[in-house]
Each structure stands twice: as structure tokens, then as C-alpha cells.
Design a protein around this motif. Structure first.
Motif, PDB file in Angstrom:
ATOM      1  N   ASP A 156     -17.322  10.248  -9.657  1.00 17.47           N
ATOM      2  CA  ASP A 156     -16.876   9.817  -8.323  1.00 17.47           C
ATOM      3  C   ASP A 156     -16.669   8.310  -8.284  1.00 17.47           C
ATOM      4  O   ASP A 156     -15.646   7.815  -7.777  1.00 17.47           O
ATOM      5  CB  ASP A 156     -17.901  10.207  -7.261  1.00 17.47           C
ATOM      6  N   LEU A 157     -17.631   7.566  -8.803  1.00 18.48           N
ATOM      7  CA  LEU A 157     -17.529   6.111  -8.789  1.00 18.48           C
ATOM      8  C   LEU A 157     -16.429   5.621  -9.735  1.00 18.48           C
ATOM      9  O   LEU A 157     -15.637   4.741  -9.383  1.00 18.48           O
ATOM     10  CB  LEU A 157     -18.871   5.489  -9.179  1.00 18.48           C
ATOM     11  N   ALA A 158     -16.375   6.185 -10.915  1.00 24.15           N
ATOM     12  CA  ALA A 158     -15.401   5.721 -11.903  1.00 24.15           C
ATOM     13  C   ALA A 158     -13.958   5.944 -11.442  1.00 24.15           C
ATOM     14  O   ALA A 158     -13.054   5.190 -11.821  1.00 24.15           O
ATOM     15  CB  ALA A 158     -15.642   6.430 -13.233  1.00 24.15           C
ATOM     16  N   GLN A 159     -13.732   6.970 -10.637  1.00 26.08           N
ATOM     17  CA  GLN A 159     -12.375   7.297 -10.201  1.00 26.08           C
ATOM     18  C   GLN A 159     -11.958   6.576  -8.919  1.00 26.08           C
ATOM     19  O   GLN A 159     -10.804   6.642  -8.512  1.00 26.08           O
ATOM     20  CB  GLN A 159     -12.244   8.808 -10.002  1.00 26.08           C
ATOM     21  N   TYR A 160     -12.909   5.870  -8.287  1.00 24.17           N
ATOM     22  CA  TYR A 160     -12.576   5.180  -7.033  1.00 24.17           C
ATOM     23  C   TYR A 160     -11.635   4.012  -7.308  1.00 24.17           C
ATOM     24  O   TYR A 160     -11.794   3.293  -8.295  1.00 24.17           O
ATOM     25  CB  TYR A 160     -13.834   4.662  -6.338  1.00 24.17           C
ATOM     26  N   ARG A 161     -10.668   3.796  -6.424  1.00 19.14           N
ATOM     27  CA  ARG A 161      -9.748   2.683  -6.557  1.00 19.14           C
ATOM     28  C   ARG A 161      -9.619   1.952  -5.214  1.00 19.14           C
ATOM     29  O   ARG A 161      -9.336   2.572  -4.190  1.00 19.14           O
ATOM     30  CB  ARG A 161      -8.351   3.160  -6.994  1.00 19.14           C
ATOM     31  N   ALA A 162      -9.836   0.647  -5.257  1.00 17.30           N
ATOM     32  CA  ALA A 162      -9.542  -0.162  -4.071  1.00 17.30           C
ATOM     33  C   ALA A 162      -8.028  -0.253  -3.909  1.00 17.30           C
ATOM     34  O   ALA A 162      -7.305  -0.399  -4.893  1.00 17.30           O
ATOM     35  CB  ALA A 162     -10.144  -1.550  -4.218  1.00 17.30           C
ATOM     36  N   LYS A 163      -7.552  -0.163  -2.663  1.00 21.43           N
ATOM     37  CA  LYS A 163      -6.116  -0.124  -2.412  1.00 21.43           C
ATOM     38  C   LYS A 163      -5.645  -1.403  -1.728  1.00 21.43           C
ATOM     39  O   LYS A 163      -6.244  -1.842  -0.742  1.00 21.43           O
ATOM     40  CB  LYS A 163      -5.778   1.076  -1.520  1.00 21.43           C
TER      41      LYS A 163
END
Length: 367
Positions: free
Chosen positions: A32-39
């Protein structure tokens, strides 16, 4: 870089804190954390008087709602009525309640829901909304409208706990950092990992997915960002120069703290510190809420003559910002909070300005 947070030991500590919580363990994973992306997103901007006001795009409701309120007030001469007139605050209160009705119905994470930002700020739609305001008598209801491009939607009230901070910084080259951040409530989720508190932002979702047979925009969905009221705002003059930057804490009231301050500077002609110190206004219980022990609570009877109940309450805020004055920038902070502003000149001299109420003489502590 960001990998230090989203992967490795810090990520491990975050996942462990969430999954082993004794109160309410979650099922967050390292993936979950590794796939998060700030936009990175485009700002939402609209004209007000001779200025252009810009703010944060969805899933923040801040800019869209601030700009709706200002746009709805465009036809009224607030500068002529002034800050000491109940009429000015009555009109602000009417525009506020109409804009918040649209907020509850349409604003959400536009990566998951069709959010009609352009329709909500469409000039003809804004005129329609403004026409709902009777200059002499308050409405008995404040319905959401039907902006161009809006899909069928149901309004539903979302929760939002005050747990926010804001800072504004301007460097000698005029670069601006205008940042609002929140962990949702005192100490967020009250879980600690890596030396910091984990947020409790999921409470910003509306937990009813449907109402009256239609979907709720801010319903919970996997990977979706919850709606917020964060309103970091930058104002540009007719030459495209930034002249004002500000934001606030205060949960769903953030929008009004920022809007009131913008009106104070742009319409009432106040310097930023005095605009911040103006009384706060909000709504609830079928009427207006005004900040107690202020000039606004003193004019409660005058406000009530327009047809809404008026209740003086504690409406604390934490507005901070900076304003271009002449060729330089001046900081200002909220007299209701512990914030201060500081200026560093070319020789490294620091001037700290303490916030003050409107009728107080300024004091400076120079170090």
C-alpha cells in the motif's frame, strides 16, 4: 528521497503501528505504501474584483468553495457597506451557506468521482446562485444547485475534525511556499511511527455511500483521497504578480476563515494582519454563528433583523499569511493562536511581529 518514507524501515514502522494497534488494528501493507503516489495538480483559479484568486484543487474543497462565495458576492458593493455594517456580514453569510450546500453535494476526489469544478465556477451559474440572495431577507433554505456538467448526486454531510496547521513563507526572490497540512484531530490517530503521529484522515469521508437512491460523492472507495477543507490561497494582481498568500486551520471552517480574510483585504481595504483579526463567521443549527466577544457578536441584533437566528460562539482560527506591501513582503498571523510572523532583511536582521487585535497598537520584538 521519498523512498525513505514509502519503503524500508520507516514504512515498516508505519505498517506495524497500524496493524498492531490495540484499539483498532488496520490491514495496511507495505505494498500500500510503496504504491502510493503524490499527485501534482493544477490550481483552481477565478477572478474576484481586479484580482485572480487561486487555491487547491479537489479532493480539497477549499478553492472551489472560497471562489464560489467570492463570486456570489461579486455583484454586491462590500467596500461601500464596509466591515462595520451588519449588511456586509449578512451577505457574506448568505453566500457562505449556498456555497457550502454545493460543497456537500459535489466535492470529492476527482480521480474517482466526476467533480464539476468548471460548472461550479461557471460565471452564469455563479450569477444564478447569487440571484438566490435577497439583499434584505434571509432564505429559509439553502439548496445545492445544478451546475453545468454535474452528474446526479446526493448531498450528505461529511465530518471533519480540526487538527490542521498552515504556514506561509516567501523568499527574497518572491518564491512562495503556502502549505496547509493536517493529521485530523489532536495527535491524529494517536499512533506513533518513526517519531511522528499518524493521521486520522479517513474520518473525512462520508460514511453513507448512498442517500435517497443516489451516490454520495465523498463515499469511501479504495485508493480514494477524502474530501478536505484545506484552503492555501495565493492572490495575483492585474499584472500577474502574487500579492497575497494565506491559509488557516479550523476543520470545515477553514474555508470561511480564509474567505473572511480575503474580503477584509480586497473589499474592506485592510492590511493583512487586521483582516485576519476580523471576527469569524460560520453557520449551524439553522442560523448564523458569529465569534463571541467581538464587534460581530455586538451587532447580532442587527444581523438577526435579516431573518436568521444569530448565535455568538467560540470560533477560533489560525490564519497565517504574507502580503506584498510596496516592493516587499510583510507577514501576519492570527491573534487567536500562538503563531507569529518574522522578516529577515538582507543583513540577516530578524524582526518578529506579534499578532494583535484590530484596535491594539502594534508591538515588535526585534532580535
Amino acid at each position: 528521497g521519498p523512498d525513505a518514507f514509502y519503503t524500508g524501515p520507516i514504512a515498516n514502522q508505519i505498517v506495524s503501528a497500524v496493524t498492531t494497534s490495540k484499539l483498532s488494528p488496520g490491514d495496511m501493507t507495505m505494498t500500500d505504501l510503496a504504491q502510493y503516489r503524490a499527485k501534482e495538480q493544477q490550481a483552481v483559479c477565478a477572478p474576484y474584483r481586479v484580482y485572480v484568486v487561486c487555491g487547491m484543487a479537489p479532493p480539497s474543497s477549499g478553492a472551489t468553495t472560497v471562489l464560489q462565495i467570492l463570486g456570489t458576492l461579486q455583484r454586491f458593493d462590500l467596500a461601500a457597506s464596509g466591515k462595520n455594517s451588519p449588511k456586509s456580514w449578512y451577505l457574506i453569510g448568505q453566500a457562505m451557506q449556498l456555497a457550502y450546500a454545493d460543497r456537500e453535494k459535489y466535492l470529492a476526489d476527482d480521480a474517482f468521482v466526476d467533480v464539476p469544478v468548471a460548472g461550479l465556477l461557471n460565471p452564469e451559474y455563479i450569477k444564478e446562485r447569487s440571484a438566490l440572495i435577497d439583499p434584505e431577507k434571509a432564505r429559509t433554505d439553502y439548496p445545492a444547485g445544478n451546475p453545468p456538467g454535474a452528474m446526479p448526486r446526493t448531498a450528505a454531510i461529511s465530518s471533519e475534525v480540526a487538527g490542521t496547521t498552515h504556514f506561509t513563507a516567501v523568499d527574497r526572490n518572491g518564491n512562495i511556499a503556502n502549505m496547509t497540512s493536517t493529521i485530523e484531530g489532536p495527535f491524529g490517530s494517536q499512533l506513533v511511527a518513526g517519531g511522528f503521529f499518524l493521521n486520522n484522515e479517513l474520518t473525512d469521508f462520508t460514511f453513507s455511500p448512498e442517500k435517497n437512491g443516489a451516490p454520495v460523492a465523498n463515499r469511501v472507495m479504495g485508493g480514494k483521497r477524502p474530501l478536505s477543507s484545506m484552503s492555501p490561497t495565493i492572490v495575483f494582481d492585474r499584472d500577474g504578480r502574487a500579492v497575497l498568500a494565506l491559509g488557516s486551520a479550523g476543520g470545515k471552517r477553514i474555508i470561511m476563515h480564509v474567505t473572511k480574510t480575503l474580503i477584509g483585504v480586497i473589499d474592506f481595504g485592510l492590511p493583512l494582519d487586521q483582516a485576519i483579526a476580523l471576527p469569524n463567521i460560520y453557520f449551524g443549527g439553522g442560523g448564523l454563528e458569529v465569534e463571541q466577544n467581538t464587534m460581530l457578536s455586538a451587532m447580532s441584533d442587527g444581523l438577526a433583523k435579516f431573518g436568521q437566528t444569530v448565535r455568538p460562539v467560540d470560533l477560533g482560527s489560525k490564519v497565517n499569511g504574507a502580503q506584498r506591501v510596496g516592493g516587499s513582503w510583510t507577514g501576519a498571523s492570527d491573534p487567536r493562536s500562538e503563531g507569529t510572523s518574522a522578516t529577515i532583511d538582507a543583513k540577516g536582521k530578524v524582526t518578529v511581529t506579534e499578532p494583535r487585535l484590530v484596535d491594539e497598537a502594534p508591538t515588535e520584538d526585534v532580535g
